[in-house]
Motif scaffolding. Structure first.
Motif, short mmCIF file in Angstrom:
data_model
loop_
_atom_site.label_atom_id
_atom_site.label_comp_id
_atom_site.label_asym_id
_atom_site.label_seq_id
_atom_site.Cartn_x
_atom_site.Cartn_y
_atom_site.Cartn_z
N GLU A 82 -71.69 -17.18 -48.37
CA GLU A 82 -72.04 -18.31 -49.24
C GLU A 82 -71.12 -19.48 -48.92
O GLU A 82 -69.90 -19.32 -48.90
CB GLU A 82 -71.90 -17.90 -50.70
N PHE A 83 -71.74 -20.64 -48.68
CA PHE A 83 -70.98 -21.82 -48.27
C PHE A 83 -71.59 -23.06 -48.90
O PHE A 83 -72.80 -23.12 -49.14
CB PHE A 83 -71.02 -21.99 -46.74
N PRO A 84 -70.77 -24.10 -49.12
CA PRO A 84 -71.34 -25.38 -49.56
C PRO A 84 -72.16 -25.97 -48.42
O PRO A 84 -71.95 -25.65 -47.25
CB PRO A 84 -70.11 -26.23 -49.87
N VAL A 85 -73.10 -26.82 -48.76
CA VAL A 85 -73.96 -27.46 -47.77
C VAL A 85 -73.66 -28.95 -47.74
O VAL A 85 -73.52 -29.58 -48.78
CB VAL A 85 -75.45 -27.23 -48.10
N ALA A 86 -73.52 -29.51 -46.55
CA ALA A 86 -73.32 -30.95 -46.37
C ALA A 86 -74.47 -31.48 -45.51
O ALA A 86 -74.80 -30.89 -44.48
CB ALA A 86 -71.99 -31.23 -45.70
N VAL A 87 -75.07 -32.58 -45.95
CA VAL A 87 -76.17 -33.20 -45.21
C VAL A 87 -75.68 -34.54 -44.68
O VAL A 87 -75.13 -35.34 -45.42
CB VAL A 87 -77.39 -33.41 -46.13
N VAL A 88 -75.87 -34.75 -43.37
CA VAL A 88 -75.47 -36.03 -42.76
C VAL A 88 -76.65 -36.61 -42.00
O VAL A 88 -77.45 -35.89 -41.42
CB VAL A 88 -74.24 -35.88 -41.82
N GLU A 89 -76.73 -37.94 -42.04
CA GLU A 89 -77.80 -38.65 -41.34
C GLU A 89 -77.28 -39.68 -40.35
O GLU A 89 -78.02 -40.15 -39.50
CB GLU A 89 -78.72 -39.34 -42.35
N THR A 90 -75.98 -40.02 -40.46
CA THR A 90 -75.40 -41.03 -39.56
C THR A 90 -74.04 -40.53 -39.06
O THR A 90 -73.45 -39.61 -39.63
CB THR A 90 -75.18 -42.37 -40.29
N LEU A 91 -73.55 -41.18 -38.01
CA LEU A 91 -72.21 -40.85 -37.52
C LEU A 91 -71.15 -41.14 -38.57
O LEU A 91 -70.17 -40.40 -38.69
CB LEU A 91 -71.90 -41.61 -36.23
N ASP A 92 -71.34 -42.20 -39.35
CA ASP A 92 -70.39 -42.50 -40.42
C ASP A 92 -70.36 -41.38 -41.45
O ASP A 92 -69.30 -41.01 -41.94
CB ASP A 92 -70.72 -43.84 -41.08
N ASP A 93 -71.54 -40.84 -41.81
CA ASP A 93 -71.59 -39.70 -42.72
C ASP A 93 -70.77 -38.54 -42.16
O ASP A 93 -70.00 -37.90 -42.87
CB ASP A 93 -73.04 -39.19 -42.91
N LEU A 94 -70.96 -38.29 -40.88
CA LEU A 94 -70.27 -37.16 -40.24
C LEU A 94 -68.76 -37.39 -40.21
O LEU A 94 -67.98 -36.49 -40.51
CB LEU A 94 -70.82 -36.97 -38.82
N ARG A 95 -68.36 -38.61 -39.87
CA ARG A 95 -66.93 -38.92 -39.80
C ARG A 95 -66.25 -38.84 -41.17
O ARG A 95 -65.08 -38.49 -41.26
CB ARG A 95 -66.72 -40.32 -39.21
N SER A 96 -66.98 -39.17 -42.22
CA SER A 96 -66.38 -39.19 -43.56
C SER A 96 -66.54 -37.86 -44.30
O SER A 96 -66.10 -37.75 -45.44
CB SER A 96 -66.98 -40.33 -44.39
N LEU A 97 -67.10 -36.87 -43.66
CA LEU A 97 -67.30 -35.57 -44.30
C LEU A 97 -65.97 -34.98 -44.73
O LEU A 97 -65.05 -34.83 -43.92
CB LEU A 97 -68.02 -34.63 -43.33
#
Length: 116
Positions: A82-97
């Motif tokens: 069981e893990f939290p889920v993170a959704v990203v749509e842009t590189l900025d989303d990914l960098r700020s995760l």
């Protein structure tokens, strides 16, 4: 059809996808080696071990909902738990995760092509 067009057509259509370590990759290497020999070039092979990805059934189960089939990345490690889920749509989303322990879902334009 010129030689370049023949080579590209053979690689793209006849051999198709050729991830490293697969039979298709070996076929592409052998084809290119043969072409080089025909043109009078000496060919030296450098062998190396690599991980080979084989697709298997993958799914995500959330609460009591029906399992959702997914397409994992070719070098994703097996995962169960069981893990939290993170959704990203842009590189900025990914960098700020913030939560690096999340299952990452990449969608939108960011998922349009391979991400290294």
């Amino acid at each position: 059809m010129n030689r370049t067009e023949t080579v590209l057509r053979t690689l793209a259509e006849d051999i198709g996808a050729r991830p490293t370590g697969t039979e298709a990759n070996e076929a592409a290497n052998a084809y290119l080696q043969g072409m080089a020999w025909e043109l009078g070039y000496e060919v030296t092979e450098l062998h190396f071990d690599c991980r080979r990805w084989e697709y298997g059934p993958s799914r995500v189960v959330a609460d009591s909902a029906a399992p959702v089939p997914i397409q994992p990345g070719p070098f994703s490690a097996p995962l169960r738990g069981e893990f939290p889920v993170a959704v990203v749509e842009t590189l900025d989303d990914l960098r700020s995760l913030q939560d690096r322990g999340s299952v990452l879902i990449i969608r939108g334009e960011l998922a349009a092509e391979p991400l290294m």
